[in-house]
Design a protein around this motif. Structure first.
Motif, PDB file in Angstrom:
ATOM      1  N   ARG A  94       0.017  91.443  23.210  1.00 58.39           N
ATOM      2  CA  ARG A  94       0.214  90.035  22.914  1.00 58.39           C
ATOM      3  C   ARG A  94      -0.671  89.172  23.827  1.00 58.39           C
ATOM      4  N   HIS A  95      -0.703  89.523  25.154  1.00 59.88           N
ATOM      5  CA  HIS A  95      -1.580  88.789  26.077  1.00 59.88           C
ATOM      6  C   HIS A  95      -3.026  88.854  25.583  1.00 59.88           C
ATOM      7  N   CYS A  96      -3.398  90.042  25.144  1.00 58.36           N
ATOM      8  CA  CYS A  96      -4.760  90.272  24.688  1.00 58.36           C
ATOM      9  C   CYS A  96      -5.080  89.377  23.495  1.00 58.36           C
ATOM     10  N   PHE A 128      -5.511  87.931  31.966  1.00 61.61           N
ATOM     11  CA  PHE A 128      -4.494  87.270  31.123  1.00 61.61           C
ATOM     12  C   PHE A 128      -3.833  86.030  31.725  1.00 61.61           C
ATOM     13  N   ILE A 162       1.259  93.824  26.550  1.00 60.54           N
ATOM     14  CA  ILE A 162      -0.157  93.661  26.878  1.00 60.54           C
ATOM     15  C   ILE A 162      -0.950  93.254  25.626  1.00 60.54           C
ATOM     16  N   SER A 205      -2.448  83.515  29.277  1.00 63.14           N
ATOM     17  CA  SER A 205      -1.236  83.956  28.600  1.00 63.14           C
ATOM     18  C   SER A 205      -0.053  84.002  29.576  1.00 63.14           C
ATOM     19  N   MET A 206      -0.337  84.351  30.848  1.00 61.24           N
ATOM     20  CA  MET A 206       0.750  84.491  31.824  1.00 61.24           C
ATOM     21  C   MET A 206       1.400  83.164  32.185  1.00 61.24           C
ATOM     22  N   ALA A 262       2.011  89.744  33.825  1.00 57.60           N
ATOM     23  CA  ALA A 262       1.665  90.237  32.491  1.00 57.60           C
ATOM     24  C   ALA A 262       2.611  91.352  32.051  1.00 57.60           C
TER      25      ALA A 262
END
Lengths: 248, 420
Positions: A102-104, B40, A100, B43-44, A95
C-alpha cells in the motif's frame, strides 16, 4: 593492534553517522583507538572481508539488508547498533503499521521501480542478528556513542540506561507536561538523554525506546487520571517504536 | 562492449551505483541506479496528527533535517491558515542556515576536497594539510552549534513547533554567536578562494536552473520559484503545475522535469538567480573569483557553496543581532485545527525543497507530498553524465571514473533524501 572497525548504513537518514562526524573534539582521540577500515559516508573503498567491530546504523527494510547483516555477524566479533532505527526500528518502522504494497502504491502509483531490492516489513537490527551494544536515540548523542564505543573496545557489558525518563526529569525541576495537560512519553521511555526535549519545552516522544522498567497500563492510567486519553500513549509511542513486537 | 561499474559511490549521502557502457572508445550508455530502498515518508505521515509531521519528516535527512522540519511546518501552517511572527521567521532562518554551514563545510571538505588533492578520504588530509582540516571542522562545528543554539541539537531540531518555538536562546548566547560568526566569515572566504584554485572541467549543463527568489532577500526561507532559462517566477503553491515527477525503472527515486526537460537546483542556481542579493563580503568574494554573471558549469556548484558559506556567516551574525533588538515573541501563535491543504518551500543547502499536506477536520494528515532537491537533480545529473562522459572517455580508466564521480559529487546528492 587497534581493532578494525567498519561503519555500515542500512535504511536511515544518516543522522547518526552525521552525529559520529560531530564528535569533532574527540574525533582524533577516537581515531587513535581504532583502525577505521570502511565508512562509505566518509571514504572511498569497499567493505573488507575481515574486521573486528561493526557499527550499524539504520533499520532493516530489505532482504539484502538481512543477507548483509548475517555476513556481518559471522565476521565481526562485536556488533554495535546505533540510533533508534537500528535499535527499535525507529521512524522507518512506521511503515510496518501498514502493508508495504500500500505504501508503495501511495508513493509510486501503478509502476513501482525495479531497482534491485526486495522489500520486507521494517524492523531493528536485533530482529535479524544478535547485537552486542546499543546506542539509543534519534539521533544518537555523540558523547553517549563515544562512551559505548569505549565500553565495546574494553569488552565491558552493554549497559544502556534502564529507568524511564521521568525518574531523571523530575530531578531536573522541569515543569511536568502532564500537569499542563499535554501527553509526554517520559513515563515509559528509556532515560539517558538528559531530558533534553522536555527541558527545551517539548514533551518526550519516545525516541530512545521502551524502558525495561516501564509499566504501560499504569502509565496509561496516569494519563487518564490527568484527564488525558490513555490510548494516546501507545499511538504516540508508535512514532519510533512501531516495530517493537519484532525486537528479540 | 565493456561495462564500468562504480558500486556505492563514496563520499555522497546514500547508496548509488554508476554504470557506464563503453564500446570501442565510445560511451554507449551511462546511468545512476539509486539502490537506496524507498522509505515511504509520504505514506507514513498519512494518519499521523499535524503536530507530528515535522518530527517524522525531519528524519528524511540527517544532514538537512532543519530544512525538512521548517518546510513541513510551513506547509502545515499554510494548511491551517497560521501566520507566524517575524521573530519566529528570523529564528527559523538561523536554523536553516545552521544546516548550510554544516552541509557545505562537510560536502566541500569531507566529500569533495579529497578528489582535488588525489586522496581517498579526508583522514590523510589531516596529516598533509592540518590547517585545511581544522578550518573545515571549525565551520562545521559552528554550524552544529548554531542548530543546537536554536533547535536544541545538531540534528533533528527539538524546539521548532507549529506556529513558533518551544523556547529560544538567551541574549548573551546570541551576542556571543554574532561575534563568532563575523570572525568565521574570514575562514569561509578562504574556503571560497581554495576551491577557486581547484581546476574543474569546462563543461556546461543543458538543463534549466531553478531556485527560490525574493525581491529583497537571498531567498532561503520563503520566496517564489524562478527559472533561469525561462526567466519566469511562479508561486510555490503551484509547484505541481511546473514540476513533473516520474517513476524511472532503474531508480527508487523519481526523476523531475520542468517544461519536459531535466533541471538543476542548489547553490549554483541560487547564485545565478540571486547573486545581486548576496551579503557584501560574499558578493566581494564572488567578484574576486572573476564571476561573470552566470555559470552553467555544474562543477562550479562547489565554489558557489563556498560563497554561500561567507553569505551565511554575515547574514546569521545580522539575524542574531536583529533578534537582540527586534523584540516580539516566538511563542507559538494561537490557532484552531481545521481541514485544509498547504504547501511549504524553502531552499535547503542542496536546493529547493517542497512539502505539501492535506489535513482533515481533526488535524490528521490525509495526504503528503515531498519533492527533495536531489530528486529534482537526478534527471539533470544523468543528462550531464551522458553529455560529459564522452568528452573524457579517452582519459585513463581511473581518471575517467574519478571525473564522472566528481560530477556526481559536485551535485552534492543526498540519495536517502531522494528516496524519501
Amino acid at each position: 593492534m587497534a581493532p578494525r572497525v567498519v561503519v555500515i548504513g542500512l535504511a536511515s537518514d544518516f543522522g547518526c553517522q552525521v552525529q559520529m562526524t560531530n564528535i569533532e573534539d574527540h574525533l582524533l582521540d577516537v581515531l587513535g583507538l581504532i583502525d577505521l577500515r570502511y565508512w562509505q559516508l566518509a571514504s572511498s573503498g569497499h567493505l573488507p572481508d575481515s574486521y573486528d567491530v561493526a557499527i550499524i546504523e539504520g533499520a532493516v527494510t530489505t532482504d539484502e539488508h538481512v543477507a548483509l547483516l548475517e555476513r556481518v555477524r559471522e565476521t565481526a566479533g562485536v556488533v554495535i547498533a546505533i540510533g533508534a532505527c537500528a535499535f527499535t526500528g525507529g521512524i522507518p518502522a512506521l511503515a510496518a503499521l501498514g502493508e508495504i504494497d500500500r505504501h508503495c502504491a501511495v508513493v509510486y502509483g501503478d509502476t513501482p521501480p525495479v531497482a534491485g531490492v526486495t522489500r520486507r516489513t521494517p524492523g531493528p537490527v536485533g530482529s535479524v542478528i544478535a547485537v552486542d551494544y546499543h546506542v539509543p536515540g534519534c539521533p544518537i548523542d555523540t558523547d553517549e556513542f563515544v562512551r559505548v564505543l569505549h565500553r565495546a573496545l574494553q569488552g565491558l557489558s552493554d549497559r544502556p540506561p534502564q529507568d524511564p525518563l521521568c525518574a531523571v526529569c523530575k530531578t531536573m525541576e522541569n515543569v511536568c507536561f502532564l500537569e499542563r495537560g499535554q501527553v509526554c512519553l517520559g513515563l515509559v521511555t528509556r532515560t539517558g538523554c538528559g531530558a533534553r526535549c522536555v527541558t527545551l519545552g517539548r514533551p518526550c516522544t519516545g525516541c530512545r525506546g521502551l524502558s525495561p522498567e516501564a509499566n504501560l497500563p499504569a502509565a496509561a492510567g496516569v494519563l487518564e487520571s490527568r484527564g488525558l486519553d490513555g490510548a494516546e500513549l501507545v499511538r504516540l509511542f508508535d512514532l519510533y517504536n512501531a516495530a517493537r513486537e519484532a525486537v528479540r | 562492449m565493456s561495462t564500468i561499474t562504480v558500486e556505492h559511490v563514496a563520499r555522497i549521502e546514500g547508496h548509488g551505483t554508476i554504470t557506464v557502457d563503453v564500446e570501442g572508445g565510445v560511451v554507449r550508455d551511462i546511468k545512476m541506479d539509486i539502490i537506496e530502498p524507498a522509505r515511504f515518508f509520504e505514506s507514513m505521515v498519512v494518519g499521523r496528527r499535524f503536530d507530528e509531521v515535522s518530527l517524522i519528516t525531519s528524519r528524511i535527512c540527517g544532514i538537512c533535517s532543519p530544512n525538512h522540519a521548517v518546510t513541513s511546518l510551513r506547509a502545515v501552517e499554510d494548511a491551517l491558515g497560521i501566520e507566524v511572527s517575524e521573530r519566529t521567521k528570523v529564528l527559523r532562518k538561523l536554523l536553516v542556515y545552521g544546516s548550510y554551514l554544516q552541509n557545505h563545510a562537510t560536502h566541500l571538505y569531507v566529500f569533495a576536497a579529497p578528489d582535488f588533492v588525489g586522496l581517498p578520504s579526508v583522514f590523510p588530509l589531516a596529516e598533509t594539510h592540518p590547517e585545511v582540516v581544522q578550518r573545515a571542522l571549525t565551520i562545521k562545528k559552528i554550524g552544529n552549534e548554531l542548530t543546537t543554539l536554536i533547535g536544541g541539537r545538531p540534528v533533528h531540531p527539538i524546539t521548532a513547533l507549529v506556529g513558533g518555538f518551544a523556547s529560544e536562546p538567551d541574549a548573551r548566547s546570541l551576542e556571543e554567536f554574532a561575534e563568532r560568526l563575523t570572525r568565521l566569515a574570514g575562514e569561509a572566504e578562504e574556503t571560497a578562494r581554495l576551491f577557486a584554485t581547484f581546476e574543474v572541467p569546462a563543461f556546461e549543463t543543458a538543463g534549466d536552473m531553478l531556485a527560490l527568489v525574493a525581491d529583497d532577500d537571498y531567498a532561503i526561507y520563503e520566496g517564489e520559484t524562478a527559472s533561469l532559462q525561462g526567466a519566469w517566477r511562479r508561486p510555490v503553491a503551484e509547484y505541481r503545475d511546473f514540476i513533473r515527477e516520474d517513476v524511472v525503472g532503474h531508480s527508487n527515486a523519481k526523476h523531475s522535469t520542468v517544461a519536459g526537460s531535466p533541471f538543476m537546483v542548489g547553490a549554483l542556481p541560487r547564485v545565478n538567480l540571486s547573486a545581486d542579493r548576496l551579503a557584501p563580503r560574499a558578493a566581494a568574494v564572488l567578484g574576486e573569483l572573476g564571476w561573470s554573471g552566470v555559470s552553467r558549469n555544474p562543477f562550479m556548484n562547489n565554489v558557489c557553496q563556498a560563497v554561500e558559506l561567507v553569505d551565511a556567516c554575515e547574514r546569521c551574525a545580522g539575524y542574531a543581532r536583529q533578534l537582540l533588538e527586534m523584540g516580539g515573541s516566538s511563542e507559538p501563535v494561537p490557532f484552531a485545527v481545521r481541514a485544509g491543504s498547504g504547501v511549504g518551500a524553502t531552499e535547503a543547502p542542496r536546493g529547493t525543497l517542497y512539502h505539501a499536506y492535506s489535513i482533515d477536520d481533526d488535524g490528521f494528515v490525509t495526504a503528503g507530498d515531498v519533492i527533495t532537491p536531489t530528486a529534482q537533480n537526478l534527471g539533470n545529473l544523468e543528462a550531464d553524465m551522458r553529455a560529459f562522459a564522452p568528452t573524457v572517455v579517452d582519459e585513463p580508466r581511473d581518471r575517467f571514473v574519478l571525473l564522472v564521480e566528481q560530477l556526481v559529487r559536485a551535485y552534492d546528492p543526498c540519495l536517502s533524501c531522494s528516496v524519501h
